[in-house]
Scaffold this motif. Structure first.
Motif, PDB file in Angstrom:
ATOM      1  N   ILE A 134       0.774  -1.183   0.167  1.00 40.91           N
ATOM      2  CA  ILE A 134       0.062   0.124   0.088  1.00 40.91           C
ATOM      3  C   ILE A 134       0.771   1.430   0.032  1.00 40.91           C
ATOM      4  O   ILE A 134       1.705   1.416   0.865  1.00 40.91           O
ATOM      5  N   ARG A 135       0.575   2.006  -1.004  1.00 40.51           N
ATOM      6  CA  ARG A 135       1.522   3.382  -0.978  1.00 40.51           C
ATOM      7  C   ARG A 135       0.694   4.564  -1.218  1.00 40.51           C
ATOM      8  O   ARG A 135      -0.618   4.428  -0.917  1.00 40.51           O
ATOM      9  N   GLN A 136       1.043   5.719  -0.900  1.00 39.41           N
ATOM     10  CA  GLN A 136       0.253   6.800  -0.619  1.00 39.41           C
ATOM     11  C   GLN A 136       0.541   7.899  -1.603  1.00 39.41           C
ATOM     12  O   GLN A 136       1.661   7.813  -2.078  1.00 39.41           O
ATOM     13  N   ALA A 137      -0.281   8.711  -1.888  1.00 38.89           N
ATOM     14  CA  ALA A 137      -0.186   9.717  -2.982  1.00 38.89           C
ATOM     15  C   ALA A 137      -1.027  10.863  -2.694  1.00 38.89           C
ATOM     16  O   ALA A 137      -2.026  10.988  -1.994  1.00 38.89           O
ATOM     17  N   ASN A 138      -0.547  12.149  -3.092  1.00 35.62           N
ATOM     18  CA  ASN A 138      -1.028  13.171  -2.663  1.00 35.62           C
ATOM     19  C   ASN A 138      -2.031  13.584  -3.867  1.00 35.62           C
ATOM     20  O   ASN A 138      -1.517  13.650  -4.953  1.00 35.62           O
ATOM     21  N   THR A 139      -3.276  13.993  -3.762  1.00 39.00           N
ATOM     22  CA  THR A 139      -4.162  14.565  -4.775  1.00 39.00           C
ATOM     23  C   THR A 139      -4.166  16.032  -5.043  1.00 39.00           C
ATOM     24  O   THR A 139      -3.194  16.663  -4.327  1.00 39.00           O
ATOM     25  N   SER A 140      -4.616  16.544  -6.059  1.00 40.02           N
ATOM     26  CA  SER A 140      -4.638  17.762  -6.436  1.00 40.02           C
ATOM     27  C   SER A 140      -4.976  18.681  -5.312  1.00 40.02           C
ATOM     28  O   SER A 140      -4.641  19.946  -5.403  1.00 40.02           O
ATOM     29  N   ASP A 141      -5.668  18.340  -4.723  1.00 42.80           N
ATOM     30  CA  ASP A 141      -6.431  19.063  -3.378  1.00 42.80           C
ATOM     31  C   ASP A 141      -5.958  18.842  -2.171  1.00 42.80           C
ATOM     32  O   ASP A 141      -6.438  19.109  -1.068  1.00 42.80           O
ATOM     33  N   ASP A 142      -4.482  18.417  -2.421  1.00 48.58           N
ATOM     34  CA  ASP A 142      -3.744  18.239  -1.111  1.00 48.58           C
ATOM     35  C   ASP A 142      -4.502  17.260  -0.187  1.00 48.58           C
ATOM     36  O   ASP A 142      -4.101  17.330   1.069  1.00 48.58           O
ATOM     37  N   ARG A 143      -5.003  16.183  -0.487  1.00 48.30           N
ATOM     38  CA  ARG A 143      -5.392  14.978   0.342  1.00 48.30           C
ATOM     39  C   ARG A 143      -4.592  13.860  -0.130  1.00 48.30           C
ATOM     40  O   ARG A 143      -4.086  13.788  -0.994  1.00 48.30           O
ATOM     41  N   SER A 149       0.117  -1.070  -4.974  1.00 41.97           N
ATOM     42  CA  SER A 149       1.093  -0.823  -6.090  1.00 41.97           C
ATOM     43  C   SER A 149       1.713  -2.156  -6.004  1.00 41.97           C
ATOM     44  O   SER A 149       2.230  -2.712  -4.912  1.00 41.97           O
ATOM     45  N   PRO A 150       2.142  -2.924  -7.051  1.00 44.63           N
ATOM     46  CA  PRO A 150       3.036  -3.919  -7.222  1.00 44.63           C
ATOM     47  C   PRO A 150       4.488  -3.516  -7.014  1.00 44.63           C
ATOM     48  O   PRO A 150       5.389  -4.482  -7.131  1.00 44.63           O
ATOM     49  N   PHE A 151       4.886  -2.321  -7.305  1.00 44.72           N
ATOM     50  CA  PHE A 151       6.164  -1.869  -7.122  1.00 44.72           C
ATOM     51  C   PHE A 151       6.621  -1.194  -5.707  1.00 44.72           C
ATOM     52  O   PHE A 151       6.002  -0.201  -5.404  1.00 44.72           O
ATOM     53  N   PRO A 152       7.649  -1.825  -5.236  1.00 48.07           N
ATOM     54  CA  PRO A 152       8.050  -1.234  -3.839  1.00 48.07           C
ATOM     55  C   PRO A 152       8.670   0.259  -4.037  1.00 48.07           C
ATOM     56  O   PRO A 152       9.515   0.271  -5.128  1.00 48.07           O
TER      57      PRO A 152
END
Length: 333
Positions: A134-143, A149-152
């Motif tokens: 499980i990875r984290q990402a920032n959205t366009s509205d800063d969330r 993801s299969p890629f570490p």
């Protein structure tokens, strides 16, 4: 996607039921078809309900275990489907080009081959089972959102590129070349054998019509394979190998990604539909289980279907069975 899931589960589930309940359907090529149906059924049950979430929910809700399970079973299922289709194309080629010598493909050997296909697919899926996270990402509205993801992240872009390239070669390019080669050689043999028949028989023989039908059918399988998997792999190659892919990712590429995703799973629905269209024996069983058409079973039809893939001792059968041979042969091949 719901339609793909429903058709895939019903079609492939019915195929498995047919093999379990009808001993007459358990022959060499049908063993490959069973393996193909199991692979398609696995990808329908274990992948579509979870991976479709990527396009409907903002954040992955199922946790890391389901993430690993989904990514691993997807690779296993795709590998089983593609490799089984390759083995089946080889069996069909041998059945058409040399229908007598192809009897060296015994059922135990076919079972061993199918088992090796599953083992190879599981081995190729081990990286996803081990490294998916499980990875984290920032959205366009800063969330901040979670995604599977299969890629570490710690392995960097080199691992991502090598993983995408290996999957493209193993699950698409190499099997496609092998399948295309078998199908082209098969079609060439059918065309040449038709031309070599006496002129007065051309256009009148059922065998001529059956060979032309099979030639068109196998070429259609190649085209379907290309169409179903090309968008997915081209997107993955573009996204991971093009330097500006992240900055140029827009609505077009997002829609293209969804289309590729849907088409790759649509391939798992085509095999039961194709069998229903070309095989009288499968169509009879499909009608019985899905459409509730309890058609009275015809012993001659079942014997004729088995006659194609039985040993040479079936030459003892009567001329009445022989008259059904060419029709059944065209359906099975």
């Amino acid at each position: 996607m719901a339609v793909i899931f429903l058709v895939g589960v019903l079609g492939n589930g019915t195929l498995v039921l047919i093999f379990i309940r009808h001993r007459t359907m358990r022959n060499v090529p049908n063993t490959y078809i069973l393996s193909l149906a199991l692979g398609d059924l696995l990808i329908m049950v274990n992948c579509i309900p979870f991976t479709s979430t990527l396009y409907t929910l903002e954040s992955w809700p199922y946790g890391e275990f389901v993430c690993k399970l989904s990514e691993a079973t997807k690779d296993v299922s795709v590998g089983v489907s593609v490799f089984t289709l390759t083995a089946l194309s080889a069996e069909r080629y041998c059945a058409i080009v040399n229908p007598i010598r192809r009897h060296i493909s015994t059922k135990p050997l076919t079972v061993v081959t199918a088992g090796c296909i599953w083992i190879l697919s599981i081995l190729l899926a081990l990286p996803a089972a081990i490294f998916a996270n499980i990875r984290q990402a920032n959205t366009s509205d800063d969330r901040i959102i979670d995604y599977c993801s299969p890629f570490p992240e710690e392995f960097g872009p080199t691992y991502q590129k090598s993983n995408v390239l290996i999957k493209f070669l193993a699950f698409y390019a190499v099997p496609l070349c092998v399948i295309a080669a078998f199908y082209i050689l098969m079609a060439r043999h059918l065309v040449l054998s038709t031309r070599n028949m006496p002129g007065e028989l051309q256009g009148q023989s059922n065998q001529v019509k059956a060979r032309k039908k099979v030639a068109k059918m196998v070429l259609a399988f190649v085209i379907i394979f290309i169409v179903c998997f090309l968008p997915y792999h081209t997107f993955m190659l573009w996204f991971h190998f093009y330097e500006n892919s992240h900055s140029e990712y827009n609505h077009f590429w997002h829609a293209y990604r969804i289309i590729g995703f849907c088409l790759s799973y649509l391939n798992s629905c085509i095999n039961p539909i194709a069998l229903y269209c070309v095989s009288k024996a499968f169509r009879k069983h499909f009608n019985r289980y899905l459409l509730c058409w309890f058609v009275r079973s015809s012993p001659v039809d079942e014997i004729s279907m088995n006659h194609i893939y039985s040993s040479t001792r079936n030459h003892r059968q009567s001329s009445v069975l022989t008259s059904h041979y060419s029709i059944a042969h065209s359906e099975k091949t």
